[in-house]
Design an enzyme around this catalytic site. Structure first.
Site, PDB file in Angstrom:
ATOM      1  N   PHE A 247       0.078 -19.508  -5.253  1.00  0.00           N
ATOM      2  CA  PHE A 247      -1.170 -18.446  -4.712  1.00  0.00           C
ATOM      3  C   PHE A 247      -0.498 -17.572  -3.627  1.00  0.00           C
ATOM      4  O   PHE A 247       0.209 -18.036  -2.388  1.00  0.00           O
ATOM      5  CB  PHE A 247      -2.424 -19.134  -4.398  1.00  0.00           C
ATOM      6  CG  PHE A 247      -3.415 -18.224  -3.905  1.00  0.00           C
ATOM      7  CD1 PHE A 247      -4.025 -17.232  -4.949  1.00  0.00           C
ATOM      8  CD2 PHE A 247      -3.865 -17.995  -2.588  1.00  0.00           C
ATOM      9  CE1 PHE A 247      -4.919 -16.446  -4.396  1.00  0.00           C
ATOM     10  CE2 PHE A 247      -4.765 -17.147  -2.387  1.00  0.00           C
ATOM     11  CZ  PHE A 247      -5.260 -16.451  -3.255  1.00  0.00           C
ATOM     12  N   LYS A 297       4.470 -21.396   5.811  1.00  0.00           N
ATOM     13  CA  LYS A 297       3.180 -21.897   6.272  1.00  0.00           C
ATOM     14  C   LYS A 297       3.799 -23.335   7.098  1.00  0.00           C
ATOM     15  O   LYS A 297       3.174 -23.563   7.907  1.00  0.00           O
ATOM     16  CB  LYS A 297       2.065 -21.992   5.365  1.00  0.00           C
ATOM     17  CG  LYS A 297       0.664 -22.238   6.214  1.00  0.00           C
ATOM     18  CD  LYS A 297      -0.332 -22.353   5.170  1.00  0.00           C
ATOM     19  CE  LYS A 297      -1.798 -22.707   6.017  1.00  0.00           C
ATOM     20  NZ  LYS A 297      -2.757 -22.766   5.144  1.00  0.00           N
ATOM     21  N   MET A 645      -0.596  21.609  -0.137  1.00  0.00           N
ATOM     22  CA  MET A 645       0.823  21.550  -0.272  1.00  0.00           C
ATOM     23  C   MET A 645       1.273  21.682  -1.778  1.00  0.00           C
ATOM     24  O   MET A 645       2.080  22.630  -1.927  1.00  0.00           O
ATOM     25  CB  MET A 645       1.409  20.446   0.614  1.00  0.00           C
ATOM     26  CG  MET A 645       2.886  20.126   0.176  1.00  0.00           C
ATOM     27  SD  MET A 645       3.449  19.033   1.319  1.00  0.00           S
ATOM     28  CE  MET A 645       3.840  17.765   0.437  1.00  0.00           C
TER      29      MET A 645
HETATM   30  C1  LIG Z   1       1.096   8.667  -0.357  1.00  0.00           C
HETATM   31  C2  LIG Z   1       1.555   9.988  -0.857  1.00  0.00           C
HETATM   32  N1  LIG Z   1       1.171  10.430  -1.954  1.00  0.00           N
HETATM   33  C3  LIG Z   1       1.491  11.638  -2.679  1.00  0.00           C
HETATM   34  C4  LIG Z   1       2.216  12.743  -1.868  1.00  0.00           C
HETATM   35  C5  LIG Z   1       2.651  13.793  -2.431  1.00  0.00           C
HETATM   36  N2  LIG Z   1       1.738  14.861  -1.219  1.00  0.00           N
HETATM   37  C6  LIG Z   1       2.486  15.402  -0.490  1.00  0.00           C
HETATM   38  S1  LIG Z   1       1.472  16.426   0.343  1.00  0.00           S
HETATM   39  C7  LIG Z   1       0.133  16.290  -0.813  1.00  0.00           C
HETATM   40  C8  LIG Z   1      -1.097  16.991  -0.704  1.00  0.00           C
HETATM   41  C9  LIG Z   1      -1.749  16.773   0.965  1.00  0.00           C
HETATM   42  O1  LIG Z   1      -2.811  17.417   0.930  1.00  0.00           O
HETATM   43  P1  LIG Z   1      -3.562  17.403   2.183  1.00  0.00           P
HETATM   44  O2  LIG Z   1      -3.657  16.104   2.979  1.00  0.00           O
HETATM   45  O3  LIG Z   1      -5.232  18.112   2.019  1.00  0.00           O
HETATM   46  O4  LIG Z   1      -2.898  18.454   3.067  1.00  0.00           O
HETATM   47  P2  LIG Z   1      -3.004  20.049   2.977  1.00  0.00           P
HETATM   48  O5  LIG Z   1      -1.692  20.457   2.164  1.00  0.00           O
HETATM   49  O6  LIG Z   1      -4.060  20.357   1.807  1.00  0.00           O
HETATM   50  O7  LIG Z   1      -2.989  20.468   4.422  1.00  0.00           O
HETATM   51  C10 LIG Z   1       0.430  15.305  -1.705  1.00  0.00           C
HETATM   52  C11 LIG Z   1      -0.483  15.033  -3.009  1.00  0.00           C
HETATM   53  C12 LIG Z   1       2.506  12.112  -0.655  1.00  0.00           C
HETATM   54  N3  LIG Z   1       3.270  12.894   0.301  1.00  0.00           N
HETATM   55  N4  LIG Z   1       2.307  10.988   0.044  1.00  0.00           N
END
Ligand SMILES: Cc1ncc(C[n+]2csc(CCOP(=O)(O)OP(=O)(O)O)c2C)c(N)n1
Ligand SMILES: [Mg+2]
Length: 739
Positions: A247, A297, A645
């Protein structure tokens, strides 16, 4: 038997001998086997029956009876061979017979325990005859606790569970360190990263087995990518159950192998102190990074019955840990080869258009930023930094060209393309910095061909040298120690023409945006500018920023998704260790927990987490951690209701097909309030200054959220994937200008 040196000589024998040496070998082999047992002589017959030409001299090496039958002729043959190698080296081969002295790294003094030690024999009556008796009668958990004290650990982030309970029990009400319980182990890992980043000390994480440990994988990879020292202790099922699919059993050593610098399972309580010492040493030496210690453990529940060697329980002493010449140890920081540093100084002194490209390595030592400033001031050299190098050089200095790279400053990108000498300091030429690799720094490459310049790379980790960009002068060693030797050799050269050119580009290609109009949503840049302006009044040195990943942050990931940095572009970084951002891995959800860790490490500072709505949503529950422990993290949420982004990339390269990037957010105000966090909302430009003021003036020991509703913007400049830095897409307002 052959002694060790003789064996290695035997290994040096050529695989295919000349005819005469093969004949000699035959004689040797025949003679040898006559003097050994029957079985061997049959083997010898087998060999002598074949053509003498085919006898492999390696036989000398692989015979189980090697050495027993070593005759005078045999020994002579080996000596002759060595003589031959040496003479050929001095005559025919380009390699010198006498090899040049190895670099400083290869000549490190032997490991010495230099720790100022209350545990030394004189001070500690429990140490007798080199053995420490003070651990006898303690459980593994108690030994862990004691070792944290000896390593001066003041802060642990962790989450309990069955397999680690003996340790949690032993640290119950510990007077030695504070403990922060996050809402998810990932939070603990990022908190430890934030703590390490601002304090320079390793972040310590304590979690249980199975899911507890696997939840820390992302932070460990994050710390590995960005060179952050972190020591993770995790529980494990009892040694008798390991491999039985028990587990909450997971092969954590296997799973974490590629995302740690080193990991180990402690199988015996007597090993525990030594392993803990090794863990701290490895995490903090060379290029810092994460390590993991897996604690079954039964080991942490066991009681130690015998004394253990005093060195094994003394921080700084790591018996059994081989000295890695490529990873100089803490307190024993070795500069690069002196002759290379002198060559570097010559190249810099002769350069017409040098540029410094500084990374995180400069901040490994508090002296680093000071030396960097001296190098820039004396040499009249402009400075650009990587994302992780932000803060290494005061961005308000005239010579600062701010951040380089995909979403860096246009003027920094132009400057590095024009420079004849690039001085890379503790940076690893990330693909987000270089753009298309073979188009990076063309002028410096050309200067290298003409013998007038090139790329100088000061770097601590051998694997980063010539990994992406070939350096004409790689200086392998502690970057700050090398800088200390370099700076006195730098001449004050008049480079006003070059500095003026950089300055002119700075004026021509600033970060720019069109301000919001009446009734429109705020622009994220306006929010960052307002924060920057108010922080200037309070004092920039009092601020630390953490970020999520996205347009609010600034970087672009390998899968083609982009994250741009309002935080990098519109905040002028002034102090080292004041920017906590996930650069190499680009981990969304990093902002809140790393900001909490940073605030724990520097409670007197204003710690502002610049976050995006999607990133914030990933770890927002950690606001409750801030609430519980009264950690005054200030979160500035740039809410564009999008994964902005990614949306930018969908706009530019996927014909505006917004595949799953729109965010349907909760009411962040209520969410924050539910977790004891003061929530403020701002939607218009008119109210921004007052709301920002309220946010900054909110008591610094309570969490607060300022949610700004912002428009969806593209981040410029932007170097598209596969393009050179100078092919960057400028902001529409700048596009009619040419460099
Ligand atoms: C854990 C993770 N999943 C997916 C991504 C791909 N990714 C990079 S930026 C982004 C969007 C970020 O959106 P937000 O936090 O609202 O920031 P904004 O660009 O709108 O300022 C994604 C999905 C990542 N970098 N990290
Ligand atoms: Mg967003």
């Amino acid at each position: 038997m052959l002694g060790r040196p003789s064996r290695s000589l035997a290994r040096a024998l050529p695989a295919r001998p000349s005819a005469s040496s093969a004949l000699l070998s035959t004689a040797v082999v025949q003679k040898r086997f006559r003097s050994t047992d029957r079985k061997s002589s049959e083997k010898a017959k087998l060999h002598t029956s074949s053509s003498t030409q085919q006898l492999p001299p390696a036989f000398v090496e692989y015979s189980p009876h090697r050495g027993k039958g070593m005759t005078v002729e045999g020994k002579q043959r080996v000596r002759e061979h060595v003589r031959r190698i040496q003479s050929s080296a001095s005559t025919n081969s380009p390699a010198a017979a006498v090899r040049p002295a190895p670099a400083a790294h290869f000549q490190q003094p032997p490991n010495q325990n230099t720790a100022a030690s209350p545990y030394a024999a004189e001070a500690n009556p429990n140490i007798r005859d080199g053995y420490d008796h003070s651990f006898v009668g303690l459980s593994g958990g108690q030994i862990f606790h004691e070792m944290m004290l000896r390593h001066d650990v003041k802060q642990v982030f962790g989450y309990p569970g069955g397999a680690i309970l003996p340790v949690f029990d032993a640290i119950h009400n510990s007077p030695h360190f504070d403990f922060v319980l996050p809402r998810h182990e990932q939070g603990a890992g990022h908190m430890a990263e934030g703590y390490a980043r601002v304090t320079g000390k390793p972040g310590v994480v304590l979690v249980t087995s199975g899911p507890g440990a696997t939840n820390v994988i992302t932070p460990m990879q994050d710390a590995l990518s960005d060179g952050i020292p972190m020591v993770v202790f995790c529980g494990q099922v009892a040694t008798s159950l390991v491999g039985s699919d028990a587990f909450q059993e997971a092969d954590v050593v296997g799973i974490s192998r590629s995302c740690t610098k080193w990991n180990v399972m402690v199988k015996d309580i007597a090993e525990l102190p030594r392993r803990i010492n090794e863990a701290f040493k490895i995490a903090t030496s060379g290029r810092p990074g994460p390590v993991l210690v897996d604690l079954p453990k039964d080991v942490t529940a066991a009681i130690l019955r015998t004394p253990i060697p005093a060195k094994a329980v003394t921080p700084g002493a790591t018996p059994g840990l081989p000295q890695n010449p490529l990873h100089p140890t803490v307190g024993n920081k070795q500069p690069g080869d002196a002759s290379l540093i002198t060559k570097a100084a010559d190249m810099i002194n002769r350069a017409k258009r040098p540029i410094i490209y500084a990374g995180n390595g400069v901040m490994a030592d508090p002296e680093g930023p000071e030396l960097l400033k001296k190098l820039a001031d004396i040499g009249g050299i402009p400075v650009t930094t990587t994302l992780q190098g932000l803060g290494a050089f005061d961005e308000r200095d005239e010579k600062s060209l701010h951040m380089i790279g995909m979403h860096g400053a246009a003027y920094a990108n132009y400057a590095i393309q024009e420079a004849d000498v690039v001085i890379a300091l503790g940076a690893r030429f990330d693909d987000r910095v270089t753009g298309k690799v073979d188009t990076f720094a063309p002028a410096a490459r050309q200067a290298a061909l003409e013998g007038t310049g090139g790329i100088i790379h000061f770097e601590i980790q051998a694997k980063n040298v010539n990994k992406i960009i070939e350096a004409q002068l790689p200086v392998l060693g502690d970057v700050v120690a090398s800088l200390a030797e370099l700076v006195p050799q730098i001449k004050n050269v008049d480079r006003s023409a070059w500095l003026n050119r950089c300055k002119a580009n700075k004026e021509k290609y600033p970060f720019t945006f069109s301000p919001s109009q009446e009734g429109q949503r705020l622009k994220p840049q306006e929010v960052m500018k307002e924060l920057n302006a108010q922080a200037e009044v309070i004092g920039k040195e009092k601020f630390i920023l953490s970020t999520g990943v996205g347009q609010h942050q600034a970087s672009i990931r390998g899968d083609g998704t982009a994250a741009v940095m309002w935080a990098c572009q519109y905040w002028r970084h002034a102090a080292p260790r004041s920017f906590v951002s996930s650069g190499g891995l680009g981990t969304m959800g990093f902002g809140v927990p790393s900001g909490i860790g940073a605030k724990v490490g520097a409670p007197e500072k204003y710690v502002i987490n610049i976050d995006g709505d999607a990133s914030f949503s990933m770890t927002a529950m950690e606001l409750q951690t801030a609430n519980q422990y009264s950690i005054g993290l200030k979160t500035l949420l740039l809410n564009n209701e999008f994964q902005g982004m990614v949306e930018q990339w969908q706009d530019l390269f996927y014909e505006e097909r917004y595949s799953h990037t729109r965010m349907h957010n909760p009411d962040f105000q209520q969410l924050a309030e539910a977790m004891g966090t003061k929530a403020i909302k701002c939607t218009t430009m008119e109210e921004l200054p007052a709301k920002m003021k309220e946010f900054l003036e909110y008591p610094n020991d309570r969490p607060v959220l300022l949610e700004c509703m912002v428009s969806s913007e593209h981040v410029y400049p932007m170097v598209p994937a596969g393009k050179a830095l100078h092919e960057q897409i400028l902001h529409p307002l700048l596009r009619n200008k040419t460099a």
